[in-house]
Structure formats: structure tokens, C-alpha cells
Write a protein that holds these residues in place. Structure first.
Motif, PDB file in Angstrom:
ATOM      1  N   GLN A  23     -24.344  59.825  52.504  1.00 25.22           N
ATOM      2  CA  GLN A  23     -24.008  59.501  51.114  1.00 25.22           C
ATOM      3  C   GLN A  23     -23.069  58.303  51.065  1.00 25.22           C
ATOM      4  O   GLN A  23     -22.102  58.222  51.809  1.00 25.22           O
ATOM      5  CB  GLN A  23     -23.341  60.719  50.465  1.00 25.22           C
ATOM      6  N   SER A  24     -23.376  57.372  50.180  1.00 27.91           N
ATOM      7  CA  SER A  24     -22.469  56.229  50.012  1.00 27.91           C
ATOM      8  C   SER A  24     -21.387  56.595  49.004  1.00 27.91           C
ATOM      9  O   SER A  24     -21.554  57.496  48.194  1.00 27.91           O
ATOM     10  CB  SER A  24     -23.257  55.000  49.540  1.00 27.91           C
ATOM     11  N   GLN A  25     -20.282  55.908  49.063  1.00 26.42           N
ATOM     12  CA  GLN A  25     -19.143  56.105  48.162  1.00 26.42           C
ATOM     13  C   GLN A  25     -18.717  57.577  48.098  1.00 26.42           C
ATOM     14  O   GLN A  25     -18.524  58.157  47.038  1.00 26.42           O
ATOM     15  CB  GLN A  25     -19.455  55.556  46.781  1.00 26.42           C
ATOM     16  N   LYS A  26     -18.534  58.183  49.275  1.00 27.98           N
ATOM     17  CA  LYS A  26     -18.144  59.586  49.353  1.00 27.98           C
ATOM     18  C   LYS A  26     -16.804  59.850  48.684  1.00 27.98           C
ATOM     19  O   LYS A  26     -16.535  60.962  48.244  1.00 27.98           O
ATOM     20  CB  LYS A  26     -18.073  60.027  50.827  1.00 27.98           C
ATOM     21  N   GLU A  27     -15.964  58.826  48.594  1.00 26.68           N
ATOM     22  CA  GLU A  27     -14.638  59.032  48.007  1.00 26.68           C
ATOM     23  C   GLU A  27     -14.720  59.517  46.566  1.00 26.68           C
ATOM     24  O   GLU A  27     -13.873  60.274  46.109  1.00 26.68           O
ATOM     25  CB  GLU A  27     -13.776  57.763  48.106  1.00 26.68           C
ATOM     26  N   PHE A  28     -15.748  59.120  45.815  1.00 26.41           N
ATOM     27  CA  PHE A  28     -15.886  59.581  44.435  1.00 26.41           C
ATOM     28  C   PHE A  28     -16.146  61.080  44.400  1.00 26.41           C
ATOM     29  O   PHE A  28     -15.561  61.812  43.596  1.00 26.41           O
ATOM     30  CB  PHE A  28     -17.005  58.825  43.705  1.00 26.41           C
ATOM     31  N   THR A  29     -17.012  61.556  45.287  1.00 26.03           N
ATOM     32  CA  THR A  29     -17.327  62.981  45.347  1.00 26.03           C
ATOM     33  C   THR A  29     -16.115  63.781  45.797  1.00 26.03           C
ATOM     34  O   THR A  29     -15.782  64.809  45.218  1.00 26.03           O
ATOM     35  CB  THR A  29     -18.513  63.224  46.302  1.00 26.03           C
TER      36      THR A  29
END
Length: 150
Positions: A23-29
């Protein structure tokens, strides 16, 4: 028994977002999950409101009242937490307990948010048992102090 891989995007109890491999941009999740956990761990609310407060402080949490309006519309009975930028909502589930900070009362969700009121002080009867009445009155006072009864 064969197990089938589940591709759900959130946890079943509190809808915490899950990460996926690659998954890209895991920091949002992860940040979304942390914001929800911040509301769920030892929840304490300011009060119950149907309209968002005009100037909330970061960390404030509220119970969304009936017929909510504005940014809270459609979130009746949920917990609403302000992180300084946006509202995060947690849908109430039976058994959830929160403490109302203004008076220390515990509220529990069971089809709706409800507090507990103290029974009346013992009074009346044909036999007066002063020791029993004193003990019951002290128990009621302690339960009020602990926030079990308002």
C-alpha cells in the motif's frame, strides 16, 4: 477446514483502517487508526451536543446528539473528536462507556447513551434500622462520588 483470506479494509469492531501489502501512503491509514484509538482509549467527553461547537480545542470529544446538524449530520449518538483540524467519528456500540468531564458521570451506550441515577435515600417502613440506613446512604454517596450515579 480451509481458511479464506479476508480483504476487509477495516477492523470489525471499531472500523480501524487496515494496511495492505504494498500500500502506498501508509501513513494516512496509520494516522487514521491512531486518531480513532485516541478517542477509544479511556474516552471522556465534554458534553452531548447536536451541533459542532464553534471553537473546539484539539483533543475535545463530544457525544453527537439527536438530529445532528452541520459537520455532524448523520453521526447521531457517535463520539466526535476534534484533532485541531478535523472531526473523527466513532460509532457507538452497546457496552461503550464514557465519562462526562463536567460532572464525572459515567455514561453507557445501550441503544442510546444513558447515565445512572442514584436510588432514593432509605426512608419509611415500620421498623427503623438506623445502622442499615446509614450504611445504604454511605454506599449511595460513594457511588455518586465515583460517578456511577449522577
Amino acid at each position: 477446514m480451509t481458511q479464506v483470506a479476508s480483504l476487509t479494509s477495516s477492523t470489525s469492531r471499531h472500523a480501524l483502517p487496515l494496511l495492505f501489502s504494498g500500500q502506498s501512503q501508509k501513513e494516512f491509514t496509520v494516522n487514521e487508526a491512531l486518531a480513532r484509538l485516541d478517542l477509544l482509549v479511556h474516552p471522556a467527553i465534554e458534553q452531548e451536543l447536536s451541533d459542532p461547537p464553534p471553537a473546539p480545542s484539539a483533543g475535545d470529544c463530544y457525544i453527537v446528539g439527536a438530529s445532528a446538524t452541520g459537520g455532524w449530520a448523520g453521526h447521531d449518538a457517535s463520539l466526535a473528536g476534534w484533532d485541531g483540524i478535523q472531526w473523527t467519528f466513532i460509532e457507538a456500540r452497546d457496552g461503550m462507556t464514557v465519562r462526562r468531564l463536567s460532572d464525572g458521570t459515567l455514561l453507557q451506550y445501550s441503544g442510546g447513551w444513558q447515565g445512572y441515577s442514584a436510588p432514593l435515600d432509605p426512608n419509611g417502613g415500620s421498623t427503623v434500622d438506623v445502622e442499615a440506613r446509614t450504611a445504604i446512604s454511605e454506599l449511595i454517596t460513594l457511588l455518586k462520588a465515583f460517578g456511577i450515579f449522577s
